[in-house]
Every structure is written in structure tokens, then in C-alpha cells.
Design an enzyme around this catalytic site. Structure first.
Site, PDB file in Angstrom:
ATOM      1  N   GLY A  35       8.013   3.946  -3.171  1.00 26.24           N
ATOM      2  CA  GLY A  35       8.310   5.367  -3.351  1.00 26.24           C
ATOM      3  C   GLY A  35       7.588   5.964  -4.537  1.00 26.24           C
ATOM      4  N   GLY A  40      -2.481   8.644  -3.499  1.00 28.53           N
ATOM      5  CA  GLY A  40      -2.950   7.296  -3.154  1.00 28.53           C
ATOM      6  C   GLY A  40      -2.144   6.717  -1.988  1.00 28.53           C
ATOM      7  CG  HIS A  41       2.036   5.791  -2.392  1.00 23.44           C
ATOM      8  ND1 HIS A  41       2.389   6.340  -3.585  1.00 23.44           N
ATOM      9  CD2 HIS A  41       2.276   4.456  -2.494  1.00 23.44           C
ATOM     10  CE1 HIS A  41       2.842   5.390  -4.394  1.00 23.44           C
ATOM     11  NE2 HIS A  41       2.777   4.246  -3.767  1.00 23.44           N
ATOM     12  CD  GLN A  65       7.636  -5.633  -6.323  1.00 28.71           C
ATOM     13  OE1 GLN A  65       7.860  -5.828  -5.134  1.00 28.71           O
ATOM     14  NE2 GLN A  65       6.551  -5.012  -6.742  1.00 28.71           N
ATOM     15  N   GLY A 160      -3.205  -0.805  -0.991  1.00 34.94           N
ATOM     16  CA  GLY A 160      -4.240  -0.191  -1.815  1.00 34.94           C
ATOM     17  C   GLY A 160      -5.012  -1.234  -2.613  1.00 34.94           C
ATOM     18  CB  SER A 198      -0.449   4.284 -10.987  1.00 32.49           C
ATOM     19  OG  SER A 198       0.741   3.616 -11.347  1.00 32.49           O
TER      20      SER A 198
END
Ligand code: PAF
Length: 300
Positions: A35, A40-41, A65, A160, A198
Site C-alpha cells: 500500500g 511506481g506501483h 518482514q 519493481g 518509494s
């Protein structure tokens, strides 16, 4: 776009499309995300559309993570806004599961179960670079990606290129655990300053954004040194590093050249395509980026 939360809803949403007349062989492309979506997404969603009839995007901030002291709690969660931009970008299904859906037996059990699957171990590569700064990160990432692949069962999955180490490890894992799945790499999308997009860029104010933009400039200096001036790998690294010496606000963690086929450091005898990796902390935000660099045989 349909938004689903449970595994049963997800399967039903995909099956519903497959049952439409002429859609029996429908291909599914999957874009896993955490999310806080940015351009970029959305480029990953568009890339997914090139390969498949149905595009499924997941939004799940994976606790496995994140290490102690990392930004799991404060990681931006913007589901409503994300759903809007995904719909506009042409996603078909948004899968936004809870922790209980992804890890029905609990996080500890999922962690223990993942440890028993050799292909889900990030190994030596997972301990280097990002893994050195974030112990356990890549094992937690592989655990969730494998689990999401099991839930979505896609034909294609798009990631990506910015997270190059992550992508290397996912390809290696999928080769063993999901041999029919095609992993697609999508190019890095950059701001006009060159800064790689990012979700964490939203932690940066205008001054820090300017500092962050210097990371990609350092990579470009390394690339020019090699590709225009014929510098060997160690010289290209030095040139990039020197570019950052004038930017003390960016605390360099590593700047290194690896062979993309092994993710091992290269030496000065290397020729061919290498990947220059960089990580630095700006303020309290850890940023990564990379650039391919071609090293030619020296002229005789
Ligand atoms: O790159 C990310 O956003 C995450 O690591 C991923 C692949 C969605 C797994 O949580």
C-alpha cells in the site's frame, strides 16, 4: 474493481471472471504491495495488464518482514486512497487481507513453518546489503510472497526493479516453489530529481527530498565513469562514492557492484552488465536505489 478481504472472497472473485463466456483460460497477473501507493506501483499495475486479462493487486503490510525498531507501526496505511488510484489504473481485484487471513495459525506459526521450507530461506544473499541492515527481513518477505502466491495462484507476478535484492530472491524462490509462475520485472519509476519512487519518500520534507535525490546522481556518476570513461568496477564505485562525499546529510550504508545473476560482489576482472546498489539513510529514512552498468572488455 472488486475489493476482497478473505481467501474465499478472493477465489470467488477470480472464479467469477473465469466463468464468464470465453474466459476459461483467463490469465491472472498479480501485483503484491504494502500500500501507500505511488506512481511506481501504478506502473506495475499497467505492466501486469500487458500480460493478463485479470489484474489482482494485494495490499498487506507484512509484520514478518519488519524487524524490531523498524517502521511497521507507522508504515503509512492509506487503503481508501489506494483503492481509488488502483481502480483508476485499471486493477480488477484488490485483495486487502487481515493478518488472520494471511497467517491463519498466527505469525509465530507462520514463521516456524516458513523456516522448514528450504526455498523460502534467503540464505547468504539475504544476509548481505539490505539483509545486513535488516536481519530477518528477506525471510519474512519470502514467507509472505509465497503465501500470497498460494492464495492468488497467478500466472504472472510483477515486481519493481528498485528492490533488486528482493526481486533476485523472489525469482530464486519462485523457480523452485512456483515453477509455472512468470516473474516480471518492471523498471524503476523516478521523480524528476532522479529519486526512485518509494512509499517511504513521504517521510521526507523538501530539504530531505533534495538530499535523497543525490543517491541516483551518485549512481549516474558511477555509470558514466564506466561507460564513458572506461573505468573498472572499483573506480566506478569510487567515483560514485566521491559524488556523495559532498552530501553528509545522506548517511551512506553501502555502495557496491554486484553480478545480477548471483548477487555477488564483482571485482575488476568483471565484464558485462553489473548492478550498482546504493543504500543511505536520510534523516531517519532508509532509501535504496540501483542502476545497471555495462563494463566492456578493455581495448587491446
Ligand atoms: O516490496 C514490497 O512492497 C513488499 O516487500 C512485498 C513484495 C509486497 C511483500 O510484502
Amino acid at each position: 474493481m472488486k475489493t476482497v478481504v478473505t481467501a474465499a472472497e478472493l477465489t470467488a472473485a477470480i472464479d467469477e471472471e473465469r466463468e464468464l463466456p470465453g474466459c476459461a483460460g483467463l490469465k491472472v497477473a498479480f501485483v503484491p504491495t504494502m500500500g501507500a501507493l505511488h506512481e511506481g506501483h501504478l506502473s506495475l499495475v499497467r505492466k501486469a495488464r500487458e500480460y493478463a486479462d485479470l489484474v489482482v493487486v494485494s495490499i498487506f503490510v507484512n509484520p514478518l518482514q519488519f524487524g524490531a525498531g523498524e517502521d511497521f507501526e507507522k508504515y503509512p496505511r492509506t487503503l481508501e486512497a489506494d483503492a481509488k488510484v488502483l481502480e483508476a489504473a485499471g486493477a480488477d481485484v484488490l485483495f486487502a487481507p487481515t493478518v488472520e487471513v494471511v497467517y491463519p495459525d498466527g505469525i509465530e506459526a507462520a514463521h516456524a513453518a516458513a523456516k522448514l521450507r528450504p526455498a523460502l530461506q534467503s540464505g547468504e544473499v539475504g544476509k548481505a546489503f539490505e539483509g545486513a541492515a535488516r536481519p530477518g527481513h528477506f525471510d519474512g518477505m519470502l514467507a509472505v510472497v509465497a503465501r500470497l502466491f498460494e492464495l492468488v495462484n497467478p500466472d504472472f507476478a510483477v515486481f519493481g526493479a528498485k528492490d533488486a535484492q528482493q526481486l533476485f530472491l523472489i525469482k530464486r524462490m519462485a523457480n523452485v516453489e512456483f515453477p509455472d509462475l512468470h516473474i516480471i520485472e518492471a523498471p524503476i519509476v523516478r521523480e524528476t530529481s532522479g529519486l526512485a519512487m518509494s512509499s517511504r519518500n513521504r517521510y521526507l520534507d523538501a530539504t530531505k527530498l533534495e538530499v535523497a535525490g543525490q543517491l541516483s546522481k551518485a549512481l549516474k556518476v558511477g555509470k558514466a565513469a564506466a561507460e564513458t570513461l572506461g573505468a573498472k568496477p572499483s573506480m566506478a564505485v569510487n567515483a560514485a562514492r566521491a559524488r556523495l562525499e559532498g552530501v553528509p546529510e545522506a548517511k551512506l550504508d553501502y555502495l557496491a557492484l554486484v553480478d545480477p545473476s548471483s548477487f555477488e560482489l564483482i571485482d575488476d576482472s568483471f565484464t558485462g552488465r553489473a548492478l550498482m546498489l546504493i543504500a543511505a539513510v536520510v534523516g531517519t529514512t532508509r532509501l535504496i536505489d540501483n542502476l545497471t552498468i555495462d563494463f566492456q572488455e578493455p581495448f587491446a
